[in-house]
Design a protein around this motif. Sequence first.
Motif, PDB file in Angstrom:
ATOM      1  N   UNK A 140      42.086  37.719  41.577  1.00 55.31           N
ATOM      2  CA  UNK A 140      40.720  37.915  42.136  1.00 55.31           C
ATOM      3  C   UNK A 140      40.366  39.184  41.247  1.00 55.31           C
ATOM      4  N   UNK A 141      40.323  39.867  40.168  1.00 54.33           N
ATOM      5  CA  UNK A 141      39.657  40.534  39.553  1.00 54.33           C
ATOM      6  C   UNK A 141      38.947  39.931  38.366  1.00 54.33           C
ATOM      7  N   UNK A 142      39.359  38.660  38.111  1.00 53.90           N
ATOM      8  CA  UNK A 142      38.461  37.884  37.203  1.00 53.90           C
ATOM      9  C   UNK A 142      39.293  38.173  35.591  1.00 53.90           C
ATOM     10  N   UNK A 143      38.596  37.022  34.765  1.00 57.82           N
ATOM     11  CA  UNK A 143      39.114  37.055  33.459  1.00 57.82           C
ATOM     12  C   UNK A 143      38.093  38.233  32.925  1.00 57.82           C
ATOM     13  N   UNK A 144      38.895  38.838  31.784  1.00 55.23           N
ATOM     14  CA  UNK A 144      38.215  40.066  31.366  1.00 55.23           C
ATOM     15  C   UNK A 144      37.053  39.608  30.443  1.00 55.23           C
ATOM     16  N   UNK A 145      37.095  38.608  30.102  1.00 52.00           N
ATOM     17  CA  UNK A 145      35.923  37.920  29.172  1.00 52.00           C
ATOM     18  C   UNK A 145      34.504  37.964  29.858  1.00 52.00           C
ATOM     19  N   UNK A 146      34.710  37.770  31.273  1.00 51.39           N
ATOM     20  CA  UNK A 146      33.555  37.528  31.875  1.00 51.39           C
ATOM     21  C   UNK A 146      32.456  38.769  31.610  1.00 51.39           C
TER      22      UNK A 146
END
Length: 399
Positions: free
Chosen positions: A42-48
Amino acid sequence: MSEATGPLKGLRVLDLTAVVLGPFCTQMLGDWGADIIKIEPPSGDIVRNSGVYRNRGMASVFLGINRNKRDLAIDLKSPEGAEVLRRLIPQMDVLVTNIRPAGMARLGFGPEECRALNPRLVFAVATGFGQDGPYRARPAFDEIIQASSGFADIVGGENGNPPAFVPSLIGDKVTGMALLSGVLAALYHRERTGEGQLVEVPMLETLTAFLSVEHLGGLGFEPRNGDAGYKRLRYRKPAPTKDGHITLLPYSTANWIAFFTMAGRPELIDRLSVRDPVQRNANIDAVYAAMAEIAVTRTTAEWLALCEEHDIPATGFTRLEELTEHPHLKAVGMFEMHDHPTEGRIRMAKPPTRFEKTPANIRRLAPRLGEHTREVLGELGFSEAEIAEMEARKVARQA
């Protein structure tokens, strides 16, 4: 959204990857027609948030490696996340992950557990280091692998200079392509036998094999027969011209004879032994030095015209800012424009591999975090009330 047209149409892939290596592989599978379900926390892929962006969470690097995917945002450490995987895995042809094997084991979804759910599953894992070696548990990123493989040494590291990194994620992308190849080979095996298998693609070993093709050099013989490295590549550099630089690459014996002849220096043909490939390569530092001395006598345009006339490989230099205007790339439509629902007008490189009967295509643009959460969970049989409960507890997230 258009329909898939690529050769992998109908293939279903569970994408448990993040950052660059894994997503680069799964995007190519998606470009070639596979249905990709990307799972993010839920926090997302860090490369976003890597690169430039109009909106946070949708930065340029993410946009470049996550098209043709549906996005499910769910916490895999939760009981609900585990249940989602238990329902997804039996429906998948391939699972691709760059979660470290110990992490997948803690989630309860190592290769054996997944095989029990789906014996036909191809379980493909990208690791930093092979799991039968002493570095198996270490974290790995592109710079770590460039440093460990010798890549940084050949880029810098000569004549007492410090090592230097290739300013591109070469380790991630080379390993991503190797991971793609491993998946396709395992699918071919399954086509013949009906059985899935584990595919492991370690970054260090992959980049080392890639580098060793030309740079193992004297270390390729036992006993050792000279230095490591490929001398010609160590000496090649852009050649300065009257008004800039050029890549001059006379390659064959005929090329070298033609170059020194048209340059008005035919005496160098014998002086530098360019007729003999073995002697030419042994003397390549002097050969390239002579070429550089000659190159400065004409403009880049003059050299390009002469090289084209004599069929000698040569090109000018393209700045990154000029890439989209490169005459060949422009003619083949390398960069496509698309209208993203939240990011507006975006440009991206099209799939470069061309299939005569089953062309690759871009049919989905990079998804927002959790854009397809409700859609995918609904397909798995979760009720609207169950999905709403997951969202309320922040176990799942819908864009």
